[in-house]
Design a protein around this motif. Structure first.
Motif, PDB file in Angstrom:
ATOM      1  N   LYS A 142       1.040  -1.227   7.148  1.00 19.53           N
ATOM      2  CA  LYS A 142       1.777  -0.245   6.360  1.00 19.53           C
ATOM      3  C   LYS A 142       1.019   0.155   5.100  1.00 19.53           C
ATOM      4  N   GLU A 143       0.211  -0.742   4.571  1.00 21.18           N
ATOM      5  CA  GLU A 143      -0.503  -0.467   3.330  1.00 21.18           C
ATOM      6  C   GLU A 143      -1.691   0.455   3.559  1.00 21.18           C
ATOM      7  N   VAL A 144      -2.542   0.087   4.514  1.00 16.71           N
ATOM      8  CA  VAL A 144      -3.756   0.858   4.795  1.00 16.71           C
ATOM      9  C   VAL A 144      -3.930   0.939   6.312  1.00 16.71           C
ATOM     10  N   VAL A 147       2.706  -5.882   7.595  1.00 17.06           N
ATOM     11  CA  VAL A 147       2.535  -5.697   6.147  1.00 17.06           C
ATOM     12  C   VAL A 147       1.207  -5.015   5.852  1.00 17.06           C
TER      13      VAL A 147
END
Length: 206
Positions: free
Chosen positions: A170-172, A167
């Motif tokens: 995937k964001e940063v 999680v």
């Protein structure tokens, strides 16, 4: 130089996309050998592919030698305080090299990640760990050892944790997060420890 390598990799990808089309390879790292064998005579393609493999092997054996030297000289000799003879150091170096080689073979046979992803992960961790300390050492005179150690630990641990939590990853990218957090932690710990050392210092008699 480095710029030529980046431009070369970029144009190999563009040309390969035009020749083979998108999604032609499950492993995109096989594009260069496929282009070499399809566009060049067999003997010349062999030379180009051998050159690429030689560059990879040169980098790999250099890294193994660096780790071997770190284990035999830095850890065994300096950290553990041992005074080994020359023969002992040789055997430690050989054993470390053998162990690293076995681990590398196992990883190569079992991992599903692309070489690019693994190299990016490794260099991201190195950059996040050592990058802030090097930059601050050049431009900030107040930097101290406690700040450097805090930055090293923060950068390496953040990269490992962030990379393995899907999680977050995937964001940063972990490379950015690790570097920023290590940079901030290096400054913060330096300021805190410097302030404590000044507070605890005896007052000037004058």
């Amino acid at each position: 130089g480095v710029e030529d390598a980046f431009f070369g990799a970029f144009f190999i990808g563009i040309v390969g996309l035009g020749i083979f089309g998108a999604d032609s390879f499950k492993d995109v790292e096989k594009l260069m050998p496929a282009m070499a064998t399809s566009l060049l005579p067999a003997w010349l393609a062999g030379i180009f592919i051998s050159g690429a493999i030689a560059a990879m092997m040169s980098t790999a054996d250099s890294q193994i030698l660096v780790v071997t030297s770190a284990v035999s000289e830095d850890i065994y000799h300096k950290v553990l305080g041992r005074e080994p003879g020359e023969k002992t150091l040789v055997w430690i170096s050989r054993g470390t090299t053998l162990a690293l080689g076995i681990v590398a073979i196992v990883l190569a046979l079992t991992t599903k990640d692309l070489v690019f992803s693994m190299v990016s992960y490794a260099w991201g961790g190195l950059g996040a760990s050592f990058g802030p300390a090097i930059v601050l050492a050049l431009y900030w005179k107040r930097l101290n050892g406690a700040g450097v150690i805090a930055g090293l630990l923060t950068g390496s641990l953040t990269t490992i944790v962030w990379k393995n939590v899907e999680v977050l990853q995937k964001e940063v990218p972990e490379r950015l997060v690790g570097y920023v957090l290590a940079f901030v932690m290096t400054i913060a710990v330096t300021l805190v420890t410097t302030g404590n050392s000044k507070a605890g210092a005896p007052a000037d008699a004058s």
